[in-house]
Design a protein around this motif. Structure first.
Motif, PDB file in Angstrom:
ATOM      1  N   UNK A 181       0.845  -1.191   0.000  1.00  0.00           N
ATOM      2  CA  UNK A 181       0.000   0.000   0.000  1.00  0.00           C
ATOM      3  C   UNK A 181       0.877   1.237   0.000  1.00  0.00           C
ATOM      4  N   UNK A 182       0.317   2.324  -0.514  1.00  0.00           N
ATOM      5  CA  UNK A 182       1.062   3.577  -0.507  1.00  0.00           C
ATOM      6  C   UNK A 182       0.720   4.380   0.732  1.00  0.00           C
ATOM      7  N   UNK A 183       1.734   5.045   1.237  1.00  0.00           N
ATOM      8  CA  UNK A 183       1.567   5.911   2.382  1.00  0.00           C
ATOM      9  C   UNK A 183       2.183   7.257   2.043  1.00  0.00           C
ATOM     10  N   UNK A 184       1.505   8.331   2.401  1.00  0.00           N
ATOM     11  CA  UNK A 184       2.086   9.651   2.164  1.00  0.00           C
ATOM     12  C   UNK A 184       3.061   9.995   3.293  1.00  0.00           C
ATOM     13  N   UNK A 185       4.230  10.438   2.877  1.00  0.00           N
ATOM     14  CA  UNK A 185       5.297  10.769   3.808  1.00  0.00           C
ATOM     15  C   UNK A 185       5.681  12.230   3.603  1.00  0.00           C
ATOM     16  N   UNK A 186       5.812  12.962   4.705  1.00  0.00           N
ATOM     17  CA  UNK A 186       6.247  14.364   4.627  1.00  0.00           C
ATOM     18  C   UNK A 186       7.708  14.437   4.233  1.00  0.00           C
ATOM     19  N   UNK A 187       8.007  15.241   3.222  1.00  0.00           N
ATOM     20  CA  UNK A 187       9.407  15.315   2.770  1.00  0.00           C
ATOM     21  C   UNK A 187       9.962  16.733   2.783  1.00  0.00           C
ATOM     22  N   UNK A 197      12.279  25.047  -9.223  1.00  0.00           N
ATOM     23  CA  UNK A 197      13.424  24.397  -8.574  1.00  0.00           C
ATOM     24  C   UNK A 197      13.108  22.941  -8.268  1.00  0.00           C
ATOM     25  N   UNK A 198      14.146  22.201  -7.947  1.00  0.00           N
ATOM     26  CA  UNK A 198      13.973  20.800  -7.559  1.00  0.00           C
ATOM     27  C   UNK A 198      14.797  20.524  -6.317  1.00  0.00           C
ATOM     28  N   UNK A 199      14.409  19.457  -5.629  1.00  0.00           N
ATOM     29  CA  UNK A 199      15.030  19.149  -4.343  1.00  0.00           C
ATOM     30  C   UNK A 199      15.127  17.638  -4.187  1.00  0.00           C
ATOM     31  N   UNK A 200      16.318  17.169  -3.847  1.00  0.00           N
ATOM     32  CA  UNK A 200      16.500  15.742  -3.575  1.00  0.00           C
ATOM     33  C   UNK A 200      16.015  15.456  -2.159  1.00  0.00           C
ATOM     34  N   UNK A 201      15.186  14.446  -2.019  1.00  0.00           N
ATOM     35  CA  UNK A 201      14.730  14.026  -0.691  1.00  0.00           C
ATOM     36  C   UNK A 201      14.963  12.525  -0.573  1.00  0.00           C
ATOM     37  N   UNK A 202      15.088  12.076   0.653  1.00  0.00           N
ATOM     38  CA  UNK A 202      15.314  10.654   0.881  1.00  0.00           C
ATOM     39  C   UNK A 202      14.156  10.099   1.687  1.00  0.00           C
ATOM     40  N   UNK A 203      13.586   9.010   1.187  1.00  0.00           N
ATOM     41  CA  UNK A 203      12.528   8.321   1.919  1.00  0.00           C
ATOM     42  C   UNK A 203      12.982   6.876   2.060  1.00  0.00           C
ATOM     43  N   UNK A 204      13.281   6.468   3.283  1.00  0.00           N
ATOM     44  CA  UNK A 204      13.862   5.144   3.483  1.00  0.00           C
ATOM     45  C   UNK A 204      15.186   5.087   2.744  1.00  0.00           C
ATOM     46  N   UNK A 205      15.326   4.125   1.863  1.00  0.00           N
ATOM     47  CA  UNK A 205      16.581   4.008   1.112  1.00  0.00           C
ATOM     48  C   UNK A 205      16.462   4.632  -0.276  1.00  0.00           C
ATOM     49  N   UNK A 206      15.336   5.276  -0.544  1.00  0.00           N
ATOM     50  CA  UNK A 206      15.126   5.828  -1.895  1.00  0.00           C
ATOM     51  C   UNK A 206      15.515   7.297  -1.997  1.00  0.00           C
ATOM     52  N   UNK A 207      16.185   7.615  -3.064  1.00  0.00           N
ATOM     53  CA  UNK A 207      16.466   9.014  -3.384  1.00  0.00           C
ATOM     54  C   UNK A 207      15.411   9.461  -4.393  1.00  0.00           C
ATOM     55  N   UNK A 208      14.659  10.465  -4.016  1.00  0.00           N
ATOM     56  CA  UNK A 208      13.533  10.939  -4.837  1.00  0.00           C
ATOM     57  C   UNK A 208      13.746  12.415  -5.135  1.00  0.00           C
ATOM     58  N   UNK A 217       7.560   7.379 -10.852  1.00  0.00           N
ATOM     59  CA  UNK A 217       6.918   8.609 -10.382  1.00  0.00           C
ATOM     60  C   UNK A 217       6.154   8.320  -9.092  1.00  0.00           C
ATOM     61  N   UNK A 218       5.940   9.361  -8.315  1.00  0.00           N
ATOM     62  CA  UNK A 218       5.241   9.259  -7.038  1.00  0.00           C
ATOM     63  C   UNK A 218       4.174  10.347  -6.981  1.00  0.00           C
ATOM     64  N   UNK A 219       3.051  10.014  -6.394  1.00  0.00           N
ATOM     65  CA  UNK A 219       2.017  11.027  -6.194  1.00  0.00           C
ATOM     66  C   UNK A 219       2.502  12.025  -5.152  1.00  0.00           C
ATOM     67  N   UNK A 220       2.140  13.292  -5.355  1.00  0.00           N
ATOM     68  CA  UNK A 220       2.524  14.356  -4.424  1.00  0.00           C
ATOM     69  C   UNK A 220       1.254  15.057  -3.972  1.00  0.00           C
ATOM     70  N   UNK A 221       1.187  15.404  -2.696  1.00  0.00           N
ATOM     71  CA  UNK A 221       0.081  16.226  -2.217  1.00  0.00           C
ATOM     72  C   UNK A 221       0.627  17.261  -1.233  1.00  0.00           C
ATOM     73  N   UNK A 222      -0.083  18.371  -1.170  1.00  0.00           N
ATOM     74  CA  UNK A 222       0.268  19.427  -0.219  1.00  0.00           C
ATOM     75  C   UNK A 222      -0.748  19.385   0.890  1.00  0.00           C
ATOM     76  N   UNK A 223      -0.271  19.383   2.114  1.00  0.00           N
ATOM     77  CA  UNK A 223      -1.169  19.458   3.266  1.00  0.00           C
ATOM     78  C   UNK A 223      -0.689  20.636   4.111  1.00  0.00           C
ATOM     79  N   UNK A 224      -1.429  21.731   4.011  1.00  0.00           N
ATOM     80  CA  UNK A 224      -0.996  22.941   4.705  1.00  0.00           C
ATOM     81  C   UNK A 224       0.347  23.379   4.164  1.00  0.00           C
ATOM     82  N   UNK A 227       4.837  12.862  -0.225  1.00  0.00           N
ATOM     83  CA  UNK A 227       5.001  11.961  -1.368  1.00  0.00           C
ATOM     84  C   UNK A 227       4.441  10.595  -0.992  1.00  0.00           C
ATOM     85  N   UNK A 228       3.725   9.974  -1.930  1.00  0.00           N
ATOM     86  CA  UNK A 228       3.208   8.626  -1.688  1.00  0.00           C
ATOM     87  C   UNK A 228       4.263   7.599  -2.050  1.00  0.00           C
ATOM     88  N   UNK A 229       4.645   6.808  -1.087  1.00  0.00           N
ATOM     89  CA  UNK A 229       5.609   5.735  -1.344  1.00  0.00           C
ATOM     90  C   UNK A 229       4.990   4.413  -0.910  1.00  0.00           C
TER      91      UNK A 229
END
Ligand code: FES
Length: 111
Positions: A3-9, A19-30, A90-97, A102-104
């Protein structure tokens, strides 16, 4: 089945438009991209020869790889310019406030 879970990045204010920004979620570079059309997230590794796309450029919605100039559409992950031919994930992105999420997919505990 995973299942996908949204994670704050990041915070919305961390990344101005264009602009773009490298973020890390677990072992993934996104790679998080803030374009005129919205926010997108893709795997940060080029499918051609594994360069970090975060070291390249973002032109509108096109990501340009720093190593050989292959290009990807950050909205779909499709390779749109040689020598890259395979898409990036690709990963789904959502803004919350004020936060960007990112959905991973959750990894199974035994993987
Ligand atoms: Fe990206 Fe070759 S490593 S185009």
């Amino acid at each position: 089945m995973s299942e996908s879970t949204f994670v704050r990045v990041a915070r919305v204010t961390d990344l101005p438009r264009g602009r773009m920004l490298e973020v890390t979620v677990g072992s993934r570079s996104i790679l998080l991209c803030h374009t005129r059309e919205g926010w997108y997230a893709v795997d940060n590794i080029c499918t051609h020869a594994y360069a970090k796309l975060s070291e390249g450029r973002l032109r509108k919605a096109k990501l340009v790889c720093p190593l050989h100039g292959g290009t990807f559409d950050c909205r779909t992950g499709e390779a749109v310019g040689a020598p890259a031919v395979r898409p990036v994930g690709v990963y789904a992105v959502r803004l919350t406030g004020d936060h960007v999420e990112i959905a991973v997919e959750e990894q199974p505990a035994d993987s």
